[in-house]
Scaffold this motif. Structure first.
Motif, PDB file in Angstrom:
ATOM      1  N   VAL A 107      13.964   9.378 -21.970  1.00 40.96           N
ATOM      2  CA  VAL A 107      13.174   8.957 -20.808  1.00 40.96           C
ATOM      3  C   VAL A 107      12.434   7.662 -21.106  1.00 40.96           C
ATOM      4  CG1 VAL A 107      11.268   9.580 -19.295  1.00 40.96           C
ATOM      5  CG2 VAL A 107      12.930  11.326 -19.991  1.00 40.96           C
ATOM      6  N   SER A 108      11.798   7.577 -22.285  1.00 43.35           N
ATOM      7  CA  SER A 108      11.042   6.378 -22.654  1.00 43.35           C
ATOM      8  C   SER A 108      11.948   5.159 -22.750  1.00 43.35           C
ATOM      9  CB  SER A 108      10.320   6.604 -23.982  1.00 43.35           C
ATOM     10  OG  SER A 108       9.351   7.627 -23.862  1.00 43.35           O
ATOM     11  N   ALA A 109      13.136   5.333 -23.348  1.00 43.42           N
ATOM     12  CA  ALA A 109      14.072   4.211 -23.466  1.00 43.42           C
ATOM     13  C   ALA A 109      14.532   3.734 -22.100  1.00 43.42           C
ATOM     14  CB  ALA A 109      15.261   4.621 -24.320  1.00 43.42           C
ATOM     15  N   SER A 148      14.227  -0.395 -17.714  1.00 44.20           N
ATOM     16  CA  SER A 148      13.903  -0.728 -16.328  1.00 44.20           C
ATOM     17  C   SER A 148      12.705  -1.669 -16.252  1.00 44.20           C
ATOM     18  CB  SER A 148      13.609   0.553 -15.534  1.00 44.20           C
ATOM     19  OG  SER A 148      14.733   1.406 -15.498  1.00 44.20           O
ATOM     20  N   LEU A 149      11.722  -1.452 -17.139  1.00 46.90           N
ATOM     21  CA  LEU A 149      10.544  -2.317 -17.159  1.00 46.90           C
ATOM     22  C   LEU A 149      10.936  -3.752 -17.507  1.00 46.90           C
ATOM     23  CD1 LEU A 149       7.437  -2.496 -16.964  1.00 46.90           C
ATOM     24  CD2 LEU A 149       7.351  -1.975 -19.414  1.00 46.90           C
ATOM     25  N   ALA A 150      11.814  -3.908 -18.476  1.00 46.17           N
ATOM     26  CA  ALA A 150      12.272  -5.252 -18.854  1.00 46.17           C
ATOM     27  C   ALA A 150      12.952  -5.937 -17.680  1.00 46.17           C
ATOM     28  CB  ALA A 150      13.221  -5.154 -20.042  1.00 46.17           C
ATOM     29  N   GLU A 151      13.765  -5.200 -16.926  1.00 46.85           N
ATOM     30  CA  GLU A 151      14.480  -5.783 -15.799  1.00 46.85           C
ATOM     31  C   GLU A 151      13.531  -6.180 -14.678  1.00 46.85           C
ATOM     32  OE1 GLU A 151      17.252  -2.765 -14.767  1.00 46.85           O
ATOM     33  OE2 GLU A 151      18.617  -3.174 -16.449  1.00 46.85           O
ATOM     34  N   CYS A 152      12.570  -5.299 -14.347  1.00 43.67           N
ATOM     35  CA  CYS A 152      11.690  -5.594 -13.213  1.00 43.67           C
ATOM     36  C   CYS A 152      10.704  -6.715 -13.550  1.00 43.67           C
ATOM     37  CB  CYS A 152      10.967  -4.334 -12.742  1.00 43.67           C
ATOM     38  SG  CYS A 152       9.497  -3.872 -13.660  1.00 43.67           S
ATOM     39  N   ALA A 161       1.104   1.516  -8.024  1.00 43.95           N
ATOM     40  CA  ALA A 161       2.285   2.014  -7.312  1.00 43.95           C
ATOM     41  C   ALA A 161       3.279   0.905  -7.021  1.00 43.95           C
ATOM     42  CB  ALA A 161       1.869   2.706  -6.016  1.00 43.95           C
ATOM     43  N   ASP A 162       2.784  -0.335  -6.846  1.00 45.86           N
ATOM     44  CA  ASP A 162       3.706  -1.452  -6.630  1.00 45.86           C
ATOM     45  C   ASP A 162       4.622  -1.646  -7.827  1.00 45.86           C
ATOM     46  OD1 ASP A 162       2.944  -2.197  -4.059  1.00 45.86           O
ATOM     47  OD2 ASP A 162       1.273  -3.400  -4.776  1.00 45.86           O
ATOM     48  N   LEU A 198      10.450   1.216 -10.793  1.00 43.98           N
ATOM     49  CA  LEU A 198      10.975   1.973 -11.924  1.00 43.98           C
ATOM     50  C   LEU A 198      11.572   3.289 -11.443  1.00 43.98           C
ATOM     51  CD1 LEU A 198       7.945   1.447 -14.352  1.00 43.98           C
ATOM     52  CD2 LEU A 198      10.051   0.091 -14.222  1.00 43.98           C
ATOM     53  N   PRO A 199      12.609   3.799 -12.118  1.00 38.54           N
ATOM     54  CA  PRO A 199      13.172   5.106 -11.747  1.00 38.54           C
ATOM     55  C   PRO A 199      12.100   6.189 -11.858  1.00 38.54           C
ATOM     56  CG  PRO A 199      14.600   3.951 -13.312  1.00 38.54           C
ATOM     57  CD  PRO A 199      13.321   3.180 -13.241  1.00 38.54           C
TER      58      PRO A 199
END
Length: 429
Positions: free
Chosen positions: A3-5, A10-14, A295-296, A301-302
């Motif tokens: 889950v963390s990975a 996703s964080l890197a992409e956004c 929340a924004d 993120l998934p």
């Protein structure tokens, strides 16, 4: 993938997308000249194996272990980052009577001062003053901005300020120590993104808003309204910190058993949460304006369901809650249709006294003077934009529901009194 990975990926992409496509600047509306900035500070906590390796390297005499990454791509490409746990820094504000956000869980930040060159500079300065964290250091990267918000009062629609959120990420596996300003910050908490994304931690915050209605009419009416209306319920997230720092020098951090609770301290507790902001006991809740800002980010993120973090405010009193439901039904149905159509551009943040709409499109220049909406922006002629302001018209209908509710309660009390009087007269005969 853990889950963390998955969150890290996703964080890197956004964050990369936000840096390439920053959100637009929002100018001040005509009735509001103040601006404020907050810093959403991220870090990645290494897993246990990497933490042991990093600690051994720092304790050795090998000297320089490499320069900090210069870009987000370089940072997220590191092995220890990809296996780590992303976290956000929150503060719990110190208790101050009269402060609108006293005792709230928030992001570090504050109002922009004349010496600040821009809104981001204000966020950097306020963060250093409040928690002693220098966001201009070499091992901290600017990660982009989030939609700016025009904050207004919920009941009076008075513009308060433009709120500008900026994101920063600490690139070192070992975070710097924090130095809390006790006059402003009671505690700091690092909270994993995993906890913020968990549906099991979603809850409600109950707030006494009787003082908002009976402010000018004295304590008697205020207590009557509190008894009849109950409390307002707002969407919230229960926070589970991985690391906390408390300003233990604050008076009241350790409760005094000899100190009696007076009526004035009780009013402070009910209206502003002053005692609870100086003690580590009790649940740590994220709600209101800060929840809307966070929340924004969470929506990117998934599982991409941060919209569920926001629900319309209502009351604990069952009959008043039913009236609010009936009087706002058509408005909520119309808003839900636009949400499903994808024409709802952003989250709305609301607490007991303020509301704010995040601006995600460059339209604020179209706002007309003296036509300031619930988020401080003038309503566009396009229906989809008008209905995207989630609270537009909601509190007007809530006011009508409250008025009907009070009339019903007064009529019921009058009828009960008349029945008791008639019964007494019959008994006297």
């Amino acid at each position: 993938m853990s889950v963390s990975a998955g969150i890290i990926k996703s964080l890197a992409e956004c964050l990369g997308s936000i840096q390439q496509n920053p959100y637009p600047h929002v100018p001040n509306p005509p009735d509001c000249q103040k601006r404020a900035s907050v810093a959403l500070v991220l870090r990645v906590r290494p897993d246990y194996a990497d933490s042991v390796t990093i600690a051994s390297r720092h304790s050795s005499t090998e000297g320089n272990h490499g320069l900090p990454p210069k870009t987000l791509a370089d940072f997220f490409a590191q092995a220890w980052v990809q296996k780590g746990d992303a976290e956000i820094l929150f503060i719990k504000r110190a208790g101050r009577v009269g402060d609108r956000w006293s005792g709230h869980t928030a992001l570090p930040g504050g109002k922009r001062d004349p010496p600040d060159v821009d809104d981001r500079a204000a966020a950097i300065r306020e963060t250093k003053e409040e928690v002693g964290l220098d966001l201009s250091r070499s091992d901290c990267l600017y990660a982009g901005n989030l939609p700016e918000r025009v904050v207004t009062t919920t009941w009076g629609k008075k513009g308060l300020m433009v709120l500008c959120p900026f994101m920063f990420i600490l690139t070192s596996p070992t975070s710097p120590s924090l130095l809390l300003q006790p006059a402003e910050v009671a505690a700091t908490h690092w909270v994993p993104l995993r906890a913020l994304l968990s549906s099991s931690l979603r809850t409600r915050e109950l707030v006494d808003v009787s003082s908002r209605f009976g402010k000018r009419d004295g304590p008697v009416l205020r207590y009557m309204l509190r008894f009849m209306l109950g409390k307002m319920m707002f969407s919230a997230v229960r926070l589970i910190p991985s690391e906390s720092v408390f300003a233990s020098s604050i008076s009241g951090f350790i409760p005094d058993p000899q100190k009696n609770v007076t009526i004035f301290s009780g009013l402070a507790r009910g209206s502003f949460g002053v005692p609870s902001s100086t003690t580590p006991s009790g649940p740590l809740l994220l709600w209101g304006l800060t929840l809307g800002i966070v929340a924004d980010l969470l929506e990117m993120l998934p599982p991409h369901n941060a919209i569920e973090l926001w629900q319309y405010p209502t009351f604990t009193s069952p009959d008043l809650r039913l009236l609010v439901y009936l009087f706002t039904y058509k408005l909520r149905q119309a808003n839900a249709r636009h949400l499903s159509d994808g024409t709802w551009p952003s989250q709305t943040a609301v607490d007991a006294s303020t509301a704010a709409v995040a601006v995600s499109e460059a339209e604020p220049h179209q706002a007309k003077p003296n036509n300031i909406g619930v988020g401080g922006l003038g309503f566009s002629s396009r229906p989809s934009h008008t209905l995207s302001l989630m609270l537009s018209g909601y509190y007007e209908r809530v006011n009508v529901a409250i008025a009907v509710f009070l009339v019903m309660r007064i009529a019921a009390a009058g009828g009960l009194g008349y029945y008791a009087f008639r019964t007494w007269k019959l008994w006297k005969r």
